[in-house]
Design a protein around this motif. Structure first.
Motif, mmCIF file in Angstrom:
data_model
loop_
_atom_site.group_PDB
_atom_site.id
_atom_site.type_symbol
_atom_site.label_atom_id
_atom_site.label_comp_id
_atom_site.label_asym_id
_atom_site.label_seq_id
_atom_site.Cartn_x
_atom_site.Cartn_y
_atom_site.Cartn_z
ATOM 1 N N LEU A 136 0.918 -1.253 -0.077
ATOM 2 C CA LEU A 136 -0.082 0.062 0.060
ATOM 3 C C LEU A 136 0.963 1.419 0.066
ATOM 4 C CD1 LEU A 136 -2.827 -0.783 2.473
ATOM 5 C CD2 LEU A 136 -2.950 -0.898 -0.131
ATOM 6 N N SER A 137 2.309 1.083 0.503
ATOM 7 C CA SER A 137 3.020 2.421 0.414
ATOM 8 C C SER A 137 3.544 2.609 -0.894
ATOM 9 C CB SER A 137 3.995 2.169 1.500
ATOM 10 O OG SER A 137 4.989 1.070 1.083
ATOM 11 N N ASN A 138 3.397 1.760 -1.918
ATOM 12 C CA ASN A 138 4.121 1.789 -3.300
ATOM 13 C C ASN A 138 2.976 2.650 -4.286
ATOM 14 O OD1 ASN A 138 6.448 0.611 -2.233
ATOM 15 N ND2 ASN A 138 5.677 -1.429 -2.601
ATOM 16 N N PHE A 139 1.807 2.830 -3.840
ATOM 17 C CA PHE A 139 1.020 3.363 -4.864
ATOM 18 C C PHE A 139 -0.039 4.105 -4.211
ATOM 19 C CE2 PHE A 139 -1.379 -0.513 -3.916
ATOM 20 C CZ PHE A 139 -2.825 0.081 -3.686
ATOM 21 N N LYS A 140 -0.723 5.168 -4.804
ATOM 22 C CA LYS A 140 -1.785 5.909 -4.378
ATOM 23 C C LYS A 140 -2.778 6.002 -5.413
ATOM 24 C CE LYS A 140 -2.881 10.628 -3.184
ATOM 25 N NZ LYS A 140 -2.391 12.089 -2.811
ATOM 26 N N THR A 141 -4.251 5.763 -5.148
ATOM 27 C CA THR A 141 -5.440 5.831 -5.837
ATOM 28 C C THR A 141 -6.253 6.860 -5.281
ATOM 29 O OG1 THR A 141 -5.312 3.529 -6.451
ATOM 30 C CG2 THR A 141 -7.500 4.738 -6.703
ATOM 31 N N THR A 142 -6.754 7.798 -6.151
ATOM 32 C CA THR A 142 -7.434 8.946 -5.920
ATOM 33 C C THR A 142 -8.914 8.897 -6.600
ATOM 34 O OG1 THR A 142 -5.437 10.573 -5.329
ATOM 35 C CG2 THR A 142 -7.789 11.553 -5.536
ATOM 36 N N ILE A 143 -9.793 8.514 -5.824
ATOM 37 C CA ILE A 143 -11.225 8.746 -6.760
ATOM 38 C C ILE A 143 -11.674 9.842 -7.096
ATOM 39 C CG2 ILE A 143 -13.530 7.802 -6.565
ATOM 40 C CD1 ILE A 143 -11.714 5.440 -6.732
ATOM 41 N N ILE A 144 -11.991 10.314 -8.315
ATOM 42 C CA ILE A 144 -12.509 11.579 -8.776
ATOM 43 C C ILE A 144 -13.855 11.724 -8.807
ATOM 44 C CG2 ILE A 144 -12.384 13.310 -10.619
ATOM 45 C CD1 ILE A 144 -9.691 12.645 -9.144
ATOM 46 N N GLY A 145 -14.537 10.611 -9.317
ATOM 47 C CA GLY A 145 -16.049 10.378 -9.458
ATOM 48 C C GLY A 145 -16.427 10.216 -10.836
ATOM 49 N N GLU A 146 -17.753 10.672 -11.184
ATOM 50 C CA GLU A 146 -18.056 10.511 -12.463
ATOM 51 C C GLU A 146 -17.433 11.579 -13.481
ATOM 52 O OE1 GLU A 146 -22.393 10.279 -13.088
ATOM 53 O OE2 GLU A 146 -22.740 9.169 -11.437
ATOM 54 N N ALA A 147 -17.109 10.634 -14.786
ATOM 55 C CA ALA A 147 -16.287 11.510 -15.682
ATOM 56 C C ALA A 147 -16.878 11.031 -17.318
ATOM 57 C CB ALA A 147 -14.905 11.338 -15.512
ATOM 58 N N VAL A 148 -16.182 11.288 -18.140
ATOM 59 C CA VAL A 148 -16.393 10.933 -19.330
ATOM 60 C C VAL A 148 -15.072 10.426 -20.058
ATOM 61 C CG1 VAL A 148 -17.122 11.649 -21.518
ATOM 62 C CG2 VAL A 148 -18.289 12.465 -19.806
ATOM 63 N N ILE A 149 -15.188 9.024 -20.697
ATOM 64 C CA ILE A 149 -14.067 8.781 -21.532
ATOM 65 C C ILE A 149 -13.936 9.424 -22.818
ATOM 66 C CG2 ILE A 149 -13.136 6.624 -22.724
ATOM 67 C CD1 ILE A 149 -14.607 5.026 -20.571
ATOM 68 N N PRO A 150 -12.954 9.867 -23.043
ATOM 69 C CA PRO A 150 -12.894 10.897 -24.299
ATOM 70 C C PRO A 150 -12.898 9.906 -25.446
ATOM 71 C CG PRO A 150 -10.600 10.596 -23.190
ATOM 72 C CD PRO A 150 -11.421 10.151 -22.173
ATOM 73 N N LYS A 151 -13.543 10.562 -26.459
ATOM 74 C CA LYS A 151 -13.651 9.800 -27.822
ATOM 75 C C LYS A 151 -11.943 9.998 -28.452
ATOM 76 C CE LYS A 151 -16.182 9.870 -32.337
ATOM 77 N NZ LYS A 151 -17.064 10.724 -32.856
ATOM 78 N N LYS A 152 -11.703 8.950 -28.899
ATOM 79 C CA LYS A 152 -10.432 8.647 -29.739
ATOM 80 C C LYS A 152 -10.365 7.679 -30.650
ATOM 81 C CE LYS A 152 -8.114 11.639 -27.117
ATOM 82 N NZ LYS A 152 -7.426 12.786 -27.541
ATOM 83 N N TYR A 153 -9.619 7.886 -31.833
ATOM 84 C CA TYR A 153 -9.184 7.238 -32.969
ATOM 85 C C TYR A 153 -7.850 6.577 -32.578
ATOM 86 C CZ TYR A 153 -9.488 4.788 -37.624
ATOM 87 O OH TYR A 153 -9.456 4.112 -38.668
ATOM 88 N N CYS A 154 -7.701 5.131 -32.665
ATOM 89 C CA CYS A 154 -6.411 4.544 -32.385
ATOM 90 C C CYS A 154 -5.984 3.549 -33.175
ATOM 91 C CB CYS A 154 -6.770 3.924 -31.001
ATOM 92 S SG CYS A 154 -7.347 5.225 -29.574
ATOM 93 N N ALA A 155 -4.722 3.356 -32.966
ATOM 94 C CA ALA A 155 -3.836 2.379 -33.641
ATOM 95 C C ALA A 155 -3.527 1.499 -32.438
ATOM 96 C CB ALA A 155 -2.666 2.853 -34.331
ATOM 97 N N CYS A 156 -4.040 0.080 -32.671
ATOM 98 C CA CYS A 156 -4.107 -0.783 -31.518
ATOM 99 C C CYS A 156 -3.373 -2.130 -31.692
ATOM 100 C CB CYS A 156 -5.556 -0.933 -30.871
ATOM 101 S SG CYS A 156 -6.340 0.471 -30.605
ATOM 102 N N ILE A 157 -2.895 -2.888 -30.666
ATOM 103 C CA ILE A 157 -2.358 -4.117 -30.914
ATOM 104 C C ILE A 157 -3.361 -4.816 -29.772
ATOM 105 C CG2 ILE A 157 -0.482 -5.805 -30.265
ATOM 106 C CD1 ILE A 157 -0.153 -4.110 -32.871
ATOM 107 N N PRO A 158 -4.238 -5.957 -30.237
ATOM 108 C CA PRO A 158 -5.076 -6.506 -29.376
ATOM 109 C C PRO A 158 -4.155 -7.742 -28.699
ATOM 110 C CG PRO A 158 -5.840 -6.702 -31.427
ATOM 111 C CD PRO A 158 -4.565 -6.185 -31.909
ATOM 112 N N LEU A 159 -4.310 -7.896 -27.206
ATOM 113 C CA LEU A 159 -3.606 -8.618 -26.518
ATOM 114 C C LEU A 159 -4.286 -9.549 -25.632
ATOM 115 C CD1 LEU A 159 -0.733 -6.442 -25.849
ATOM 116 C CD2 LEU A 159 -0.530 -8.117 -27.420
ATOM 117 N N LYS A 160 -3.991 -10.752 -24.982
ATOM 118 C CA LYS A 160 -4.573 -11.405 -23.917
ATOM 119 C C LYS A 160 -3.473 -11.634 -23.109
ATOM 120 C CE LYS A 160 -8.336 -13.390 -26.761
ATOM 121 N NZ LYS A 160 -9.190 -14.692 -26.818
ATOM 122 N N ASN A 161 -3.664 -11.736 -21.863
ATOM 123 C CA ASN A 161 -2.737 -11.960 -20.538
ATOM 124 C C ASN A 161 -3.176 -11.943 -19.297
ATOM 125 O OD1 ASN A 161 -0.018 -12.501 -20.062
ATOM 126 N ND2 ASN A 161 0.630 -10.991 -21.528
#
Length: 301
Positions: A136-161
Motif C-alpha cells: 500500500l505504501s508503493n501506490f496511491k489511488t484517488t477517486i475523482i467520481g463521475e467523468a467521461v471517457i474521451p472519444k479517440k481514434y486509435c492504432a491498437c495491438i489486441p492482446l490477451k494476458n
C-alpha cells in the motif's frame, strides 16, 4: 434463580457448547482493518500464496470472499478471507481459519491455552498483512467520481494476458507502435492507453487493446496484428493512479468498491490512459495514469 430459569440457562449453555464444538464453521478467527480495497487484498493473498511452496489459492466466491490453504507440519490449514467495507476508506478483514483434521482438539484447547494452531493462524495472517501494508505504501489511488471517457481514434495491438503481465505486453509492442507511427508520419492525438474488453476477476485474465490515439487519415499503414478502432465517448467513474503501472489494476478494484458503495452499475471494462513514460524512470509514486470504469448504459423501455 428459579428451577425453570436454571433449566433454560443450562439448555442454552449446552446448545452453545454443541454449536461451538461441532457446528461452528471455523476453528479460529483473525481480524484486522486496512485501507486496501477488497480486490487489492485478494491480489496480495494470491501473490503471497504463489510465492510460498506450501500454500495454494483454493477458491474465490467473490473478490471479498476467497480461500487459501497452507500445509504446516503435515497439517493443512484453510483460511477463508471475508472483507467488508466499514466506510469510504477502511475495510474490515476477517480470516476464518480451520484445521479439519484437528478441529475438535483445537476448539477444546483454544479457550484455555495458546495453542500452536492459534500461533500459526496469527503468524500466517500477520505475514500477509505485512506484505499488504508494504504494498500500500508503493501506490496511491484517488477517486475523482463521475467523468467521461474521451472519444479517440486509435492504432491498437489486441492482446490477451493476465493482469500482472499487462505491462509486459505493452513493453513488447511500445517501440513497434511508436516506430510505425513515426515512420509513416502519423500524428498522435494523446497518450498511450489500454482498453480492456474482457476481464475475468476469478482467474485475473484480461483481453485488451494497447493503443496509440492518432489523427485519422485516408492512408494508414497496415501491419500484422495492428488494428484501427474508435473508442467511443462514454460516461464512467474515474480515478487517478500514481505508482508502478504493473499494479495499476489496484485502481480498478477501488473503482469497483466505489461503484458498489454508491450503487452505480458499471461494466468491468476499465480504460487506462498513461501520462508518464516508465522508460524515463524516476519516483514511481509520481507516475500517473487516469483510470476509467464505464457506467452501464440504461436500456430505454
Amino acid at each position: 434463580m428459579t428451577k425453570k430459569s436454571v433449566l433454560v440457562v443450562s439448555a442454552l449453555l449446552v446448545v452453545g457448547l454443541i454449536w461451538y464444538l461441532f457446528i461452528m464453521p471455523q476453528d479460529y478467527v483473525v481480524r484486522f482493518r486496512t485501507k486496501a480495497s477488497s480486490g487489492t487484498v485478494n491480489q496480495i493473498v494470491k501473490f503471497w500464496a504463489s510465492q510460498k511452496g506450501n500454500a495454494n489459492f483454493q477458491e474465490q466466491k467473490s473478490l471479498s470472499d476467497f480461500t487459501n490453504t497452507i500445509i504446516l507440519n503435515d497439517t493443512t490449514l484453510s483460511f477463508n478471507w471475508k472483507i467488508v467495507p466499514l466506510n469510504d476508506s477502511i475495510s474490515q478483514v476477517k480470516v476464518y481459519v480451520t484445521d479439519s483434521e484437528n478441529s475438535l482438539k483445537n476448539r477444546i484447547l483454544l479457550p484455555f491455552s495458546d495453542t500452536d494452531f492459534e500461533k500459526r493462524s496469527k503468524s500466517t495472517v500477520k505475514e500477509v498483512y505485512s506484505l499488504l501494508k508494504s504494498h500500500l505504501s508503493n501506490f496511491k489511488t484517488t477517486i475523482i467520481g463521475e467523468a467521461v471517457i474521451p472519444k479517440k481514434y486509435c492504432a491498437c495491438i489486441p492482446l490477451k494476458n493476465t493482469q500482472l503481465e499487462k505491462v509486459k505486453g505493452m513493453m513488447e509492442h511500445y517501440s513497434r507502435l511508436s516506430g510505425l507511427m513515426a515512420k509513416n508520419s502519423i500524428e498522435l492525438d494523446g497518450r498511450p492507453l489500454v482498453e480492456v474488453e474482457q476481464w475475468n476477476t476469478r482467474n485475473d485474465s484480461i483481453a485488451y487493446n494497447f493503443c496509440f490515439p492518432i489523427i485519422k487519415t485516408d492512408s494508414l499503414p497496415q501491419a500484422e496484428e495492428l488494428i484501427y478502432k474508435e473508442i467511443q465517448e462514454r460516461k464512467a467513474i474515474k480515478a487517478v493512479y500514481n505508482g508502478n503501472y504493473l499494479t495499476s489494476d489496484r485502481a480498478w478494484y477501488a473503482l469497483l468498491d466505489y461503484a458498489d458503495k454508491n450503487e452505480i452499475k458499471v461494466t468491468k471494462e476499465p480504460l487506462e490512459i498513461f501520462h508518464t513514460n516508465p522508460n524515463m524512470g524516476g519516483n514511481e509514486l509520481e507516475w500517473e495514469a487516469e483510470i476509467f470504469m464505464p457506467i452501464q448504459v440504461q436500456k430505454s423501455e
